[in-house]
Design an enzyme around this catalytic site. Sequence first.
Site, mmCIF file in Angstrom:
data_model
loop_
_atom_site.group_PDB
_atom_site.id
_atom_site.type_symbol
_atom_site.label_atom_id
_atom_site.label_comp_id
_atom_site.label_asym_id
_atom_site.label_seq_id
_atom_site.Cartn_x
_atom_site.Cartn_y
_atom_site.Cartn_z
ATOM 1 N N HIS A 1 36.807 -0.329 22.960
ATOM 2 C CA HIS A 1 37.412 -0.520 21.287
ATOM 3 C C HIS A 1 37.026 -1.636 20.717
ATOM 4 O O HIS A 1 37.203 -1.759 19.479
ATOM 5 C CB HIS A 1 38.762 -0.062 21.432
ATOM 6 C CG HIS A 1 39.282 1.193 21.736
ATOM 7 N ND1 HIS A 1 39.820 2.046 20.972
ATOM 8 C CD2 HIS A 1 39.495 1.922 22.828
ATOM 9 C CE1 HIS A 1 40.170 3.379 21.459
ATOM 10 N NE2 HIS A 1 39.868 3.102 22.687
ATOM 11 N N ASP B 1 35.492 -7.888 15.047
ATOM 12 C CA ASP B 1 36.555 -6.520 15.111
ATOM 13 C C ASP B 1 35.832 -5.336 15.559
ATOM 14 O O ASP B 1 34.701 -5.202 15.178
ATOM 15 C CB ASP B 1 37.358 -6.379 14.128
ATOM 16 C CG ASP B 1 38.673 -5.771 14.078
ATOM 17 O OD1 ASP B 1 38.920 -5.389 15.241
ATOM 18 O OD2 ASP B 1 39.702 -6.175 13.412
#
Length: 462
Positions: free
Chosen positions: A155, A363
């Site tokens: 992720h 991110d």
Amino acid sequence: MARLVIVSNRVPIPKARSTQAGGLAVALRDLMTPGAMWFGWSGRLTPEPSAQPSLVEARGVTYATIDLTSEAYRSFYVGFANGVLWPLLHFRLGLMHFRREDYRGYLSVNQSFAESLGQVLQPADTVWAHDYHLIPLGRMLRAQGFRGPLGFFLHVPFVPPSMLEAVPVARELVADLCAYDLVGFQTEEHARDFRDCAQRLLGASVDGEWVRLDGRVVRVFADPIGIDAESFAHEAERSVAADPQVQRLAGSLSGRALAIGVDRMDYSKGLPHRFEAYARLLERHPEHRRKIHYLQVCPRSREEVDEYRKLRTELDRLSGKVNGRFSEFDWTPLRYSTRAAPRATLAGLYRIGRIALVTPLRDGMNLVAKEFVAAQPDADPGVLVLSQFAGAAHELTEALIVNPFDPDAIADAMHLALTMPLPERKERHVALKEKVYRTNARAYCRRFIDALAARSLPRVAA
Ligand code: GDG
């Protein structure tokens, strides 16, 4: 059909009458059909580790969990996962604190996961492991004799070889990921970085998405995660009409524009830079003073890790500084809350937001960017200010893309957003919305599961 077993560090067991599901549970909702299993840590710390997983059934899905000892949790979760892998994979080498004993603890918790999972795993199962906590799990399951399809999704971002090499166990981590049949990343950039690492650090050969190492082939691809855009949009609409917190906030704006930020309190999210950028906006464009409120929702996270406690002190200081400098008796420029808000309330806040500030320094994807787009009204949409270093920026190119290390650039984008004419806002919104609806949670799951079902068979035979 083969049974699907999801493995993640924490297991989101649905609570009776709760509507609070978030994160991974929402992304994987389509796969959680009767018969499926979800395995992971219970969230409990006990004096003895559990030998057997405890099983709970909800809506036909089996949730299997094990407990950890405090010592195992400290080395696995605090020490290695969040003290080494998280900073490393977010390009923050200076914050990485490597200790061999923590790596041993990380391996040992993964071994406990593999052994407990082995007790409930069936030969025909398909296993999909999630995130940086579980990198060695696939190799350990294989060592126990499991032969079914094994997939892994990261992720968070991945790093190029020159950075990965800083961690003394870089080769082990890459080799462990190569033990899966399929490894998914949020963007092609991260997938490419991983393939480069396999080539440079282990001498693997790379052919497109296929990495060949020691006679095995693993497919390494990009599968961007998405949200359930449709249901989030409905939730946002309902919330504006019915949620008292959203209505109170809307009432308190007195016609001022709302700039909204929603982030776990994490140093990867670029919050100090963002607070500074807001001060720059008010300083350089005094015409926006008294015409904007910036609300930062920032639930505390990982407080066991030193860096997170330091960040909190820093943000308390900076928010005080901004408000001290610019507040007027009837106007507080920055509202900053460290408590988590209910998901429905968040959806409503996004809907009334005129600007969303999504400016992480790095991110994997960033779901807040997608949630904001889904929640916005078509007739009068707001503007997304998005970091070029969020995975979401690879898709959401119609946002105002900024370098999050440059507070002046964020301030310029906020000014542009506040003065952007309606036709341009609509044009950008239509394009963004189409992407958020298309690359949604369902598409993410399907793409991964289909690729895992196809496995590496054609190339293994080659
Ligand atoms: C990792 C990767 C990747 C936030 N505050 C509240 C709250 N949230 C929800 C948001 C959003 C989620 O948490 C945060 O997701 P992000 O994607 O922004 O970030 P991470 O937590 O760091 O997640 C990331 C993600 O995994 C998925 O693959 O995108 O890159 O780092 O859904 O809305 N939810 C509630 N109250 C809050 O106060 N209910």
